[in-house]
Design an enzyme around this catalytic site. Sequence first.
Site, PDB file in Angstrom:
ATOM      1  N   ARG A 126      -4.508  23.810 -11.485  1.00 10.82           N
ATOM      2  CA  ARG A 126      -3.076  24.024 -11.195  1.00 10.82           C
ATOM      3  C   ARG A 126      -2.845  24.631  -9.801  1.00 10.82           C
ATOM      4  NH1 ARG A 126      -3.206  25.560 -16.662  1.00 10.82           N
ATOM      5  NH2 ARG A 126      -2.383  23.899 -17.968  1.00 10.82           N
ATOM      6  N   LYS A 148       3.947  18.924   1.733  1.00 12.01           N
ATOM      7  CA  LYS A 148       4.095  17.703   0.928  1.00 12.01           C
ATOM      8  C   LYS A 148       2.717  17.097   0.725  1.00 12.01           C
ATOM      9  CE  LYS A 148       8.749  15.965   1.817  1.00 12.01           C
ATOM     10  NZ  LYS A 148       9.562  14.926   2.479  1.00 12.01           N
ATOM     11  N   GLU A 190       7.299  10.629  15.732  1.00  9.79           N
ATOM     12  CA  GLU A 190       7.741  11.807  14.972  1.00  9.79           C
ATOM     13  C   GLU A 190       8.112  12.953  15.925  1.00  9.79           C
ATOM     14  OE1 GLU A 190       8.331  11.971  11.781  1.00  9.79           O
ATOM     15  OE2 GLU A 190       7.152  10.366  10.864  1.00  9.79           O
ATOM     16  N   LYS A 237       9.495  22.090  12.567  1.00 10.39           N
ATOM     17  CA  LYS A 237       9.161  21.797  11.167  1.00 10.39           C
ATOM     18  C   LYS A 237       8.992  23.090  10.367  1.00 10.39           C
ATOM     19  CE  LYS A 237       7.038  18.835   7.992  1.00 10.39           C
ATOM     20  NZ  LYS A 237       6.301  17.671   7.627  1.00 10.39           N
ATOM     21  N   GLU A 247      12.941  20.179  -0.267  1.00 16.72           N
ATOM     22  CA  GLU A 247      13.875  19.148   0.196  1.00 16.72           C
ATOM     23  C   GLU A 247      15.150  19.095  -0.639  1.00 16.72           C
ATOM     24  OE1 GLU A 247      12.049  15.615   2.190  1.00 16.72           O
ATOM     25  OE2 GLU A 247      13.131  14.547   0.640  1.00 16.72           O
ATOM     26  N   ARG A 251      15.757  20.070   4.543  1.00 16.60           N
ATOM     27  CA  ARG A 251      14.531  19.341   4.881  1.00 16.60           C
ATOM     28  C   ARG A 251      14.772  17.840   5.059  1.00 16.60           C
ATOM     29  NH1 ARG A 251       8.384  20.417   2.771  1.00 16.60           N
ATOM     30  NH2 ARG A 251       7.444  18.750   3.980  1.00 16.60           N
ATOM     31  N   ASN A 255      13.715  13.464   7.735  1.00 19.06           N
ATOM     32  CA  ASN A 255      13.607  12.044   7.406  1.00 19.06           C
ATOM     33  C   ASN A 255      14.491  11.183   8.309  1.00 19.06           C
ATOM     34  OD1 ASN A 255      11.760  12.381   5.309  1.00 19.06           O
ATOM     35  ND2 ASN A 255      13.387  12.918   3.878  1.00 19.06           N
ATOM     36  N   HIS A 258      13.926   7.502   8.676  1.00 20.94           N
ATOM     37  CA  HIS A 258      12.883   7.113   7.723  1.00 20.94           C
ATOM     38  C   HIS A 258      13.360   6.162   6.612  1.00 20.94           C
ATOM     39  CE1 HIS A 258      10.468   9.992   9.811  1.00 20.94           C
ATOM     40  NE2 HIS A 258       9.470   9.898   8.968  1.00 20.94           N
ATOM     41  N   HIS A 262      10.995   3.166   6.069  1.00 18.76           N
ATOM     42  CA  HIS A 262      10.256   2.892   4.822  1.00 18.76           C
ATOM     43  C   HIS A 262      10.548   1.477   4.344  1.00 18.76           C
ATOM     44  CE1 HIS A 262       9.950   7.491   3.942  1.00 18.76           C
ATOM     45  NE2 HIS A 262       8.937   7.051   4.665  1.00 18.76           N
ATOM     46  N   HIS A 274       3.404   3.587  10.632  1.00 21.80           N
ATOM     47  CA  HIS A 274       4.556   4.410  10.258  1.00 21.80           C
ATOM     48  C   HIS A 274       5.388   4.773  11.500  1.00 21.80           C
ATOM     49  CE1 HIS A 274       6.917   7.239   8.003  1.00 21.80           C
ATOM     50  NE2 HIS A 274       6.536   8.237   8.790  1.00 21.80           N
TER      51      HIS A 274
END
Length: 380
Positions: A126, A148, A190, A237, A247, A251, A255, A258, A262, A274
């Site tokens: 965990r 993430k 980015e 960031k 998010e 946050r 994106n 994005h 995507h 990407h």
Amino acid sequence: MSETTPPSTPTSVHVPGDRPYEVLIGSHLLGELPRLLGDRTRRVLLIHPGALATSAEAVREDLVAQGYETLLAEIPEAEEAKTAQVAAFCWQVLGQADFTRSDAIVSLGGGATTDLAGFVAATWLRGIKVVHIPTTLLAMVDAAVGGKTGINTAEGKNLVGAFHPPAGVLCDLETLDSLPRHDRTAGLAEVIKTGFIADERILNLIEADPTALTGETLEPAGRAVLRELIERSVAVKARVVGQDLREADLREILNYGHTFAHAIEHVERYSWRHGAAVSVGMVFVAELARLSGRLSEDVVDRHRAILTSVGLPVTYRGDRWEQLLSAMRRDKKTRGDLLRFVVLEGIGRPTRLEGPDPTLLVAAYAEVSREAPSGTAISL
Ligand code: GLY
């Protein structure tokens, strides 16, 4: 920042939150690992792709010399690493070596490696400690920072994962010297994104001399600029994820570009890098913001100019709207049937555009595809 930082001194960016940590940016940073791993860690699993086997062996020797029992787990390259099977292989290694809650994982690699290693760390018992050593520009400014983690499934990218902040991140700038030019360019997408959403100085630095960053090899002037770009991108960031790890709201600005990116990646079956897709995605949302009366034409032009100056694509073929739209509807930011986009009202002024008029979407797509070649062009 770097104007006052001697090259040998690492810059430390503090990432606030419930589990604060440091991102160190500099050279020869391995000596910092024990401090980040903490006093109780005895065993370390070092996860790396095959291409970095030699570097991984050097890190292993260093860790062993510092008293850690160290195992290596070699994983496949890039997205091939982000599968349940690869995670299960790492869990098996951890289980057979009796890793406890006080032991740790170290990742060495690009964004796919840090995502996978972070996910293994988040799920073993965990949650155990992970320290990332990102080796690409994209991983330094994005994937390794912010917690993430995740793997892909047959249905899509990053559908299984967890938020699991690292115990620290070591961005060793020396690794960027041997990074292929195209990887550097992809990472700059980015960096430029961060400039548009939060830090105009990033844009100014790149615009002053884009070729310093995009040559086959990185000269000292380019290296110094790249360092400041990384420091600034990580600082933005850190600020954002420190306030909104999960998010819930803020946050989302990370994106920027994005949603459309995507969709391109999905339609092109992940043959596009990407960074290239994010570049086109930013032009799409800049056009969307202009067409909806939020953004001036100058700022849209600035998107195209800076992205082109570093060799990133700004157009996409014009015959894929239905596929792109259906991919965007499945985006994680979509709420119910409403498409949501992060758009700018100016540089450093991101906002959300929810449920835009479909005619605006089609018009923004027309702008992006206006000068595009008709076939599939992988621009990087
Ligand atoms: N890559 C976007 C984020 O970390 O939220």
